[in-house]
Every structure is written in C-alpha cells, then in structure tokens.
Design a protein around this motif. Structure first.
Motif, PDB file in Angstrom:
ATOM      1  N   LYS A  82       8.413  -6.704  -5.918  1.00  0.00           N
ATOM      2  CA  LYS A  82       7.376  -5.755  -6.327  1.00  0.00           C
ATOM      3  C   LYS A  82       5.972  -6.298  -6.108  1.00  0.00           C
ATOM      4  O   LYS A  82       5.067  -5.562  -5.693  1.00  0.00           O
ATOM      5  CB  LYS A  82       7.577  -5.371  -7.797  1.00  0.00           C
ATOM      6  N   GLU A 105       4.750   1.776  -4.185  1.00  0.00           N
ATOM      7  CA  GLU A 105       3.754   1.406  -5.182  1.00  0.00           C
ATOM      8  C   GLU A 105       2.464   2.184  -4.958  1.00  0.00           C
ATOM      9  O   GLU A 105       2.099   2.491  -3.819  1.00  0.00           O
ATOM     10  CB  GLU A 105       3.460  -0.097  -5.118  1.00  0.00           C
ATOM     11  N   GLU A 122       2.143  -7.259 -13.681  1.00  0.00           N
ATOM     12  CA  GLU A 122       1.681  -6.284 -12.683  1.00  0.00           C
ATOM     13  C   GLU A 122       0.171  -6.111 -12.759  1.00  0.00           C
ATOM     14  O   GLU A 122      -0.515  -6.039 -11.732  1.00  0.00           O
ATOM     15  CB  GLU A 122       2.375  -4.939 -12.898  1.00  0.00           C
ATOM     16  N   ARG A 159       5.046  -5.733  -2.568  1.00  0.00           N
ATOM     17  CA  ARG A 159       4.762  -4.325  -2.287  1.00  0.00           C
ATOM     18  C   ARG A 159       3.350  -3.958  -2.758  1.00  0.00           C
ATOM     19  O   ARG A 159       2.602  -3.270  -2.062  1.00  0.00           O
ATOM     20  CB  ARG A 159       5.792  -3.423  -2.968  1.00  0.00           C
ATOM     21  N   ILE A 160       2.998  -4.404  -3.955  1.00  0.00           N
ATOM     22  CA  ILE A 160       1.659  -4.131  -4.489  1.00  0.00           C
ATOM     23  C   ILE A 160       0.593  -4.763  -3.598  1.00  0.00           C
ATOM     24  O   ILE A 160      -0.414  -4.134  -3.247  1.00  0.00           O
ATOM     25  CB  ILE A 160       1.542  -4.659  -5.932  1.00  0.00           C
ATOM     26  N   PRO A 218      -0.807   1.129  -6.538  1.00  0.00           N
ATOM     27  CA  PRO A 218      -1.631   0.299  -7.427  1.00  0.00           C
ATOM     28  C   PRO A 218      -3.068   0.816  -7.518  1.00  0.00           C
ATOM     29  O   PRO A 218      -3.570   1.508  -6.630  1.00  0.00           O
ATOM     30  CB  PRO A 218      -1.591  -1.067  -6.748  1.00  0.00           C
TER      31      PRO A 218
END
Length: 559
Positions: free
Chosen positions: A8, A185, A145, A11-12, A187
């Motif tokens: 993750k 994602e 995150e 991906r962010i 963000p």
C-alpha cells in the motif's frame, strides 16, 4: 481489471508522484524493489526507462530533468545500488535539478545483521540532498498512512521548491515482494507552492540607482537553463554604455550584445591595462564558472561591490569580494531592474570590452589558421558545422573549456555537468537529454577518458537515433597537461594522464552506433557531412596528437 503491487505504501507513493507531475521513471532491475517496479510498470501515466547500471541510470535521469525542468524519479534495489546513484545526485544538488530518488531497502531488523544486499540507507545522501525520509515498512494503522502521504508530498514539494534539487525517499520492504492487488489509492495531495521572492519596491529602485550611477558594471552569467525573460532583461542591460555582459555558453543566455568568449578576451587585455577593464560593480548569477581566468581576474582586481543573485542556502563568495547576496530569481530581479536602469553619461565601459572582442576574434582566427592539426584546430572546424537547433552536451575536462573559446549561438541549448564538474556520467546524461527531446538532434563532445569512464551509457536501451557523439581521442587525460601543478611532474603520463589507446570503434560498434573517424583536418571536413547527416545514432572519433595540444593552446593565450 487493472492490477498493481500489493504494498500500500508503494501504491500511495506512485499515485502522489503521478499527480504531482512526475512523468519519467528510470528503473534499474532488482528484487527488493520489485513492488516499485510492478507499480510503475503497470501505471500507464509514467514513461519507463530501464537501465541496468545505477550510475548510468541516475545520470540519464539528470539529463531528462535538465532538459524538461520536471522532476524525474529513479528506482533501484537495496545495497550498493543505492551508492551508485551518489555521483549523479551530488551533481543534481549543485546543478539544482529535481530528482526523486526511490531506494528499496531491507526492513530495519535486517540492518547490520549480515543479511545480503544490506547497508545503512537512511540518510545516506545527507550532504547533498534537499530532503530525505524513510517510509514505514508496512501500513498497519491509519497513522502510518497519514505519515506516508504527508512525507511523500513534502519530499516532492521540496524537490520543486526553488532552488530545485534531489530528494530521497527510502522504502523498507518485507517479503513477499511480488504480491499483486487490484486496490487503488486516492491519497490527499498537498500543494507546496512555488513562491516567488518579491522584493520591496524601494529596494529594487535602490539597486537600479546604484547600477545606473556606476561607470563600470559587469554582469557575469554562469551555467543555467534558458529563460526568455532573463535573456530579454539582459539584452536591455547590454545596451547600456556602462554595462558589459559576459556569459559562458552553458549559461544559455540568448541576448544581443553578450560577450560569450571570456577567456579569449581576458588573454587579450594589454599588459598594464587590466584595471581599466575591471568592474566597479559586479553582478553574478548561475552556477559555478568554467573560466578560471575570470576568477583570477576578479580576485586580482576586486570590485567595490559584488552582488550575487542566489536563492540557495549558502553565501556564494567565489571572488572573495561579496558585498550583497540577493534572495531572488535572476529573471525577476533583473527584469524589474531593467525597467528602471538608465544609461550613465559618458561611460565607455561596454565599448571598451566590445572593441577588445573584435581584436581578440581577429587574433584568434589568424592564430588558428596558422596552427597544425590539434584539438584547437579540430574544434574550430567542428563547432561551426553543427546544425542550428542542436542540443549540445559538453563533457568535463578539455571539451567544455575549448567550447568556451568559440561563439556557440546556433545551439538550442548548451549543457555540461558543471555542478561538481566530474567526468563521470557525460554519455548517460546526453542519452537522457536525447530521450527528453526525441525529435531534436543531441550532440555530445567528450574526451576519450570521459567516454571510456561512462561507456556503460552506450548500453542503455532505446537510445534515440538523434543522438550523436564526438570523441576527442588524444590518448589520455589531456587536461593534466594544462594544469600548472601536474604538467611538469615526472608522474604526469602514468599517474595523471593514464596514457592509453581507447578502442573507440569497438565501443561504438558494441553500442550499435554508426562509426566515423578523422585523423586530420581534411578527413574531418570530409567526415562531418556524413556523420551529421546520419539518420541513426552515430559516433565520430577525432584523433589528435597527445603531446602537442597543450603547447598549441598555451601559445594561443600568449598570442
């Protein structure tokens, strides 16, 4: 259904890079960076460039950033791969180019535990990086995150905040590394802004007044990107009788009235009249200067005032005469000052320098017509024949210095890695420049030692056919014959020049380049139309006598 990495944090990271304007990613193979490779490779928004050698990869990224002005991401695996980025990162730092350095890392529990491909990567580029962060190994809680989103935004903002520069994002990853996910994602994007330093009107008026009242003003431009507004402002200044505008060709200034051949003029000043040509007010901007002569001249005849226009964090006092460092962009400040500056009555400073330029140009041509085959003769034949609109790249050592003796007005851009001024990476940087502008001819002039040093650059995949390389083959590091400290040493040939016969043709053929060669003036004139007219990537080897070039150049300056 689109799939990507299951990590993750990766991906962010990649989504933020894409949405913040990163278009090019230079990837070097590895296993620890598999999540980064998977994520980038499956994202159609990125242009991907695969380069095995991390040193070449980083310099290629530098070349792309140099031409586009946009951030370029680098992706490598853990271990010594990270260290191989260092030369290009240092160059980018001092050249103010925005590289986003993404290094995969082992998880913290593996560091210093005799695990393979493992070293201390956190803060590894500390001395020449604008911002550095190590991301969490996994995203386990919302706070993780939040931290990734905030830090990646901050890193990219730092890279693109003047002065531009490289940033480092270190990404520790645990196995398995090749997991796939269909998750996406979105963000939060945090805009960093691109602040423009605005000076008070009274300060600009005061500076303009000082310049208008001075009798001898020298504007001195070193390396930088082409800036239309800056060139227009400088052209206005160059028309003032009290102002002389001196530029090096890697400054990329396009201004009528600029004098571009500094060393040629300085060596032509009549003995005893040096002070007449020295400025009362010196205004400098750009990066480091190629010319040692101008540094020595200003140090010997210091101005009453020296202004340096520089948004960097350090006081830049190259000439040891600095009186004011101005925190602004040159295009903004000089543009505003050009609106207010006026001519100094009876000033003849500009005329003095331009008359010297005419005399020096005539003397140079007369001398070149009389000399035998040499580097100087070869450059006098080569440079005027390069087509207009070409992007010229110059390696360090002698090529960038020879080029400063000639007017190079026909080129679209002129670049050289003068941030740290090493010979490493010239080929790879030129490849990056060609990749950034595939429809425009890019030509690199390099010495044989610099060419050999970065020969891995020839192995980069998909080198554009518009790239052309000229190799000045003079049998070694000829620059050491010009330096007073090494030219007279008995160790010169073995330990400094490292004399050797580089097989340029074999390297050209291995890289798939069409090969041409010239060993004298006639052969060069015959080869140039074929070389420059070649439809594919091509290389021209120009062989000159190793032990004559320094004597001919020294005699040129004596003339």
């Amino acid at each position: 259904m689109n799939t990507t990495t299951d990590k993750k944090q990766v991906r962010i990271l990649l989504e933020i890079l894409s949405r913040k304007g990163v278009e090019d990613i230079v990837i070097s193979p590895g296993s620890r960076n598999a999540p980064l490779i998977i994520g980038a490779a499956r994202n159609e928004k990125f242009r991907k460039h695969v380069v095995v050698d991390e040193r070449s990869a980083a310099f290629m990224g530098l070349g792309i950033a140099q031409q586009t002005g946009k951030p370029v991401a680098l992706v490598c695996t853990s271990g010594t791969a990270v260290l191989n980025y260092a030369p290009a990162i240092a160059e980018a730092y001092y050249q103010q180019q925005p590289l986003i350095v993404l290094t995969a890392d082992r998880p913290p529990e593996a560091i210093d535990q005799d695990d393979s491909q493992t070293l201390r990567q956190d803060g590894i580029y500390a001395n020449y990086i604008k911002y550095s962060v190590t991301l969490p190994t996994e995203i386990s809680v919302p706070e993780d995150e939040y931290y990734v989103v905030r830090e990646v935004n901050q890193a990219v903002n730092a890279a693109m905040r003047p002065p531009y520069g490289p940033v480092h994002i270190n990404i520790p990853l645990r196995e398995p590394l090749s997991g796939i996910s269909s998750d996406t994602e979105s963000p939060r994007i945090i805009e960093g802004g691109n602040p423009r330093k605005i000076l008070p009107e009274e300060e600009i008026a005061g500076l303009s007044g000082i310049l208008s009242s001075a009798s001898r003003v020298m504007l001195l431009a070193s390396f930088g990107r082409y800036d239309k507004k800056l060139s227009e402002a400088l052209e206005t200044f160059a028309q003032l009788p009290q102002v002389v505008l001196l530029t090096e060709n890697i400054s990329n200034i396009r201004a009528k009235g600029a004098i571009t051949t500094i060393d040629k003029l300085l060596s032509s000043i009549p003995e005893g009249r040096e002070q007449t040509y020295a400025p009362d007010l010196l205004v400098t901007f750009g990066g480091s200067l190629v010319s040692k002569m101008i540094k020595q001249f200003i140090k010997s005849y210091p101005p009453k005032e020296h202004w340096n226009i520089n948004q960097g964090p350090f006081l830049v006092d190259t000439f040891r005469a600095l009186t004011r460092q101005i925190d602004a962009t040159p295009s903004y400040l000089l543009g505003r000052m050009a609106e207010q500056a006026t001519a100094k009555n009876a000033a003849e400073y500009s005329q003095l320098w331009h008359k010297l330029e005419e005399e020096a140009e005539a003397a140079k041509q007369k001398y070149i017509d009389s000399i035998p085959w040499s580097d100087l003769k070869a450059f006098s034949v080569l440079l005027p024949e390069i087509p207009a609109g070409t992007a010229l790249q110059l390696s360090n050592g002698t090529p960038v210095r020879y080029a400063q003796l000639f007017r190079c007005n026909q080129f679209a851009t002129v670049n050289s890695n003068r941030g740290v001024s090493g010979i490493d990476g010239a080929v790879s940087t030129a490849v990056g420049a060609a990749v950034a502008n595939p429809g425009r001819d890019t030509l690199l002039i390099t010495g044989d030692m610099g060419f050999l040093y970065d020969s891995n650059g020839l192995a980069i995949h998909d080198i554009p056919p518009a790239l052309k390389i000229v190799v000045m083959k003079n049998g070694g590091g000829n620059i050491f014959r010009f330096l007073k400290g090494t030219s007279q040493l008995p160790e010169l040939e073995r330990y400094f020049e490292t004399v050797q016969d580089v097989n340029v043709e074999a390297l050209a053929q291995a890289g798939g380049f069409e090969y041409f060669k010239a060993e004298n003036e006639t052969a060069l004139r015959e080869a140039l139309p074929l070389f420059l007219g070649s439809e594919g990537k091509s290389l021209l080897e120009i062989e000159t006598p190793r032990c004559e070039n320094d004597k001919i150049l020294r005699n040129y300056f004596k003339q």
